[in-house]
Design an enzyme around this catalytic site. Structure first.
Site, mmCIF file in Angstrom:
data_model
loop_
_atom_site.group_PDB
_atom_site.id
_atom_site.type_symbol
_atom_site.label_atom_id
_atom_site.label_comp_id
_atom_site.label_asym_id
_atom_site.label_seq_id
_atom_site.Cartn_x
_atom_site.Cartn_y
_atom_site.Cartn_z
ATOM 1 N N CYS A 96 -6.930 20.953 -10.089
ATOM 2 C CA CYS A 96 -6.022 21.304 -8.991
ATOM 3 C C CYS A 96 -6.378 22.675 -8.425
ATOM 4 O O CYS A 96 -6.330 23.678 -9.123
ATOM 5 C CB CYS A 96 -4.582 21.283 -9.509
ATOM 6 S SG CYS A 96 -3.414 22.147 -8.473
ATOM 7 N N CYS A 436 4.103 0.481 8.616
ATOM 8 C CA CYS A 436 5.020 -0.246 7.750
ATOM 9 C C CYS A 436 4.414 -1.576 7.316
ATOM 10 O O CYS A 436 3.700 -2.236 8.051
ATOM 11 C CB CYS A 436 6.382 -0.397 8.419
ATOM 12 S SG CYS A 436 6.759 -2.001 9.065
ATOM 13 N N CYS A 439 5.814 -5.042 8.986
ATOM 14 C CA CYS A 439 6.057 -5.065 10.428
ATOM 15 C C CYS A 439 5.243 -6.147 11.130
ATOM 16 O O CYS A 439 5.709 -6.786 12.066
ATOM 17 C CB CYS A 439 5.770 -3.704 11.036
ATOM 18 S SG CYS A 439 7.129 -2.537 10.758
#
Ligand SMILES: *[C@@H]1O[C@H](CO)[C@@H](O)[C@H](O)[C@H]1NC(C)=O
Ligand SMILES: *[C@@H]1O[C@H](CO)[C@@H](O)[C@H](O)[C@H]1NC(C)=O
Ligand SMILES: *[C@@H]1O[C@H](CO)[C@@H](O)[C@H](O)[C@H]1NC(C)=O
Length: 528
Positions: A96, A436, A439
């Site tokens: 990180c 989405c 959709c």
């Protein structure tokens, strides 16, 4: 960037912060992944006590500082946590980069705190190597800083520079104020600090002093200093007017000195510091972003190329003076994707290269855009409009498209009023977003339905892409959303189930149409 549930019409700064943090993690993970391992390796190599000579390079100083940070592992963690009054733990992961950036500052802070005999122990744990010990401590992401006081943890709320870590720790460990006893100490202090609150008290006791101490502990960001000598006070705060009791804040240019004129009460002192701690115009950086987002003031964000900053700072300093303590002005480099993109996306302006003046009211969630050139007059009006509530909030919208001959009308933010709310037809609206999952299936169903009902005079099919279009009356908690806007009651659309078959939807639509026809007959009869 939007992988989960999309944002609603309004978005809070906290969410922006999360998005921008994700940006950081995603964009930087795996680069330079050796940094920390190198540091740790250095740590271990130098564990023998050979370095009594003066350190000769910065790297060596750092290495020395690193050694003051205790390494936690599966065996020692519990003992260390329960055996110390104050421990600040850094949970990190070797890959990180944000951890890697923080590590040397953390180590430097440890070294400094040791010098001033802080009772705090600083420790770090590789949460990837010791996941169990880390999760027992409550470490869930990287980097995480937690303060343990007698074994109980609290989150770290300070900044991420060495100075900010030291400052925060001092406040939490009963050393919130630096006492300055001589001109010499004052000079030395000034070499290291440009932002601080200074108090003058003839005795370090009494109710006024107690409130000062309380404020110094509650505040998380500002170094407090105290003196009982007016001469020393005037070194720290040259605008100081002689008195027995005094408090002022000093910060970087241009409004360097501000004295406190109110009663010595903790809340009032904190409010004063809050109103005055930021410079007139703050340049947003990854280091100060958390602090800036946390401010509860109305915020004007100016996005521009760094080359223009100098000019813009002058321009906005004047406005900042006028709206001081009510509006915070923040300048953002439009080319710094991590900082600028999450905001610009909210306006649908992520590809803009022009200077943009925007505002966020974190209390209402509303956002604003200055839609003209930022001249002093325009900025003034924008600021006053924001404060008196007359500035209209901004809603994203695509350009109004041609809808000639379409079975399904494409509605955008700007045409929502006309095509949906003021239309004299029943409207079946599909609210979708490009990201989405379901959709596309629903869109196909809606296409089928539109064909099925084609030719019906009182029903119109429409769709809107909610990722790039907003309207104050357009609300959806989820995508896709299907809404039926009956002619008789446009402000109360009926939600249709999206998991139904086309046939079931058709039956529902017919039912609503029938109810409407019925309603209309009623109205007509009533009118007769
Ligand atoms: C921690 O515990 C010790 C021993 O019980 C106590 O004296 C001390 O005041 C505690 N520290 C804090 C900050 O509560
Ligand atoms: C609000 O501010 C705007 C911009 O300065 C000004 O034109 C308007 O008259 C103000 N309205 C009220 C109600 O004060
Ligand atoms: C519109 O719908 C709402 C909610 O169903 C209802 O409370 C309201 O009375 C309706 N208004 C009219 C004019 O029918």
């Amino acid at each position: 960037m939007f992988t989960s549930k999309p944002t609603s019409r309004f978005i809070s700064l906290a969410l922006i912060l999360l998005i921008s943090f994700n940006f950081l993690i995603n964009s930087t993970a795996n680069e330079d992944s050796d940094d920390i391992e190198d540091l740790i390796a250095l740590d271990q190599e130098q564990d023998d006590e050979t370095s009594s000579q003066k350190p000769s390079s910065e790297a060596e100083v750092l290495t020395k500082a690193q050694r003051i940070v205790l390494e936690l592992n599966n065996d020692n963690t519990q003992k260390v946590i329960s055996g110390n009054e104050y421990i600040l733990v850094l949970g990190y992961a070797p890959w990180c980069v944000r951890s890697a950036e923080l590590m040397p500052r953390f180590a430097e802070a440890a070294s400094f705190l040791k010098e001033i005999r802080s009772p705090l122990l600083m420790a770090k744990i590789d949460a990837e190597r010791y996941p169990k010990a880390a999760s027992n401590l409550g470490i869930k992401g990287y980097p995480t800083l937690l303060l343990f006081v007698n074994g109980t943890s609290q989150p770290y709320t300070g900044g991420f520079s060495t100075e900010e870590i030291v400052l925060w720790v001092r406040k939490k460990t009963g050393m919130p104020i630096i006492r300055i006893n001589s001109i010499n100490e004052a000079d030395n202090f000034l070499k290291k600090h440009s932002v601080f609150a200074v108090g003058l008290f003839d005795k370090y006791e009494g109710p006024d002093y107690d409130e000062f101490v309380k404020a110094s502990t509650t505040d998380n960001e500002i170094q407090f200093v105290e003196t009982n000598n007016p001469q020393i006070a005037s070194v720290l705060f040259p605008d100081f007017k002689f008195s027995k009791l005094f408090l002022g804040i000093v910060k970087s240019e241009p409004e360097r000195y501000t004295s406190y004129e109110d009663a010595f009460e903790e809340d009032k002192i904190l409010q004063f510091l809050n109103d005055n701690k930021f410079p007139l115009v703050t340049i947003l950086t990854e280091l100060n972003s958390v602090k800036v987002y946390a401010s509860d003031k109305l915020q004007v964000y100016v996005f521009a190329e760094a080359d223009n900053f100098k000019k813009l700072i002058e321009l906005f300093q004047d406005a900042a003076r006028k709206f001081k303590s009510k509006i915070m002005f923040v300048l953002v480099d439009i080319k710094e994707d991590n900082l600028a993109k999450p905001f610009l996306t909210l306006f649908g302006l992520e590809d803009s290269e022009e200077t943009l003046v925007t505002a966020f009211d974190y209390k209402t969630g509303a956002k604003y855009l200055l839609e003209s050139d930022p001249t002093p007059g325009q900025i003034d009006e924008f600021g006053s409009g924001l404060l008196n509530g007359t500035c209209p909030p901004f809603y994203k919208s695509q350009e109004i498209p041609e809808n000639k001959g379409a079975d399904i009308l494409t509605v955008v933010g700007k045409s929502f009023d006309e095509l949906v709310l003021s239309s004299s037809k029943n409207i079946f609206l599909e609210i979708y977003t490009p990201w989405c999952l379901n959709c596309e299936t629903t869109s196909k169903q809606v296409e089928k339905l539109a064909k099925h009902f084609k030719g019906l005079d009182n029903l119109v099919f429409a769709k809107i892409d909610a990722s790039v279009n907003e309207h104050p009356k357009l609300e959806a908690d989820d995508y896709p959303t299907l809404l039926f806007y009956p002619i008789s009651n446009k402000s109360n659309p009926i939600k249709l189930p999206t998991k139904s078959s086309s046939k079931e939807l058709a039956i529902l639509i017919n039912k609503y149409l029938k109810e409407e026809a019925h309603d209309e007959q009623h109205v007509e009869k009533d009118e007769l």
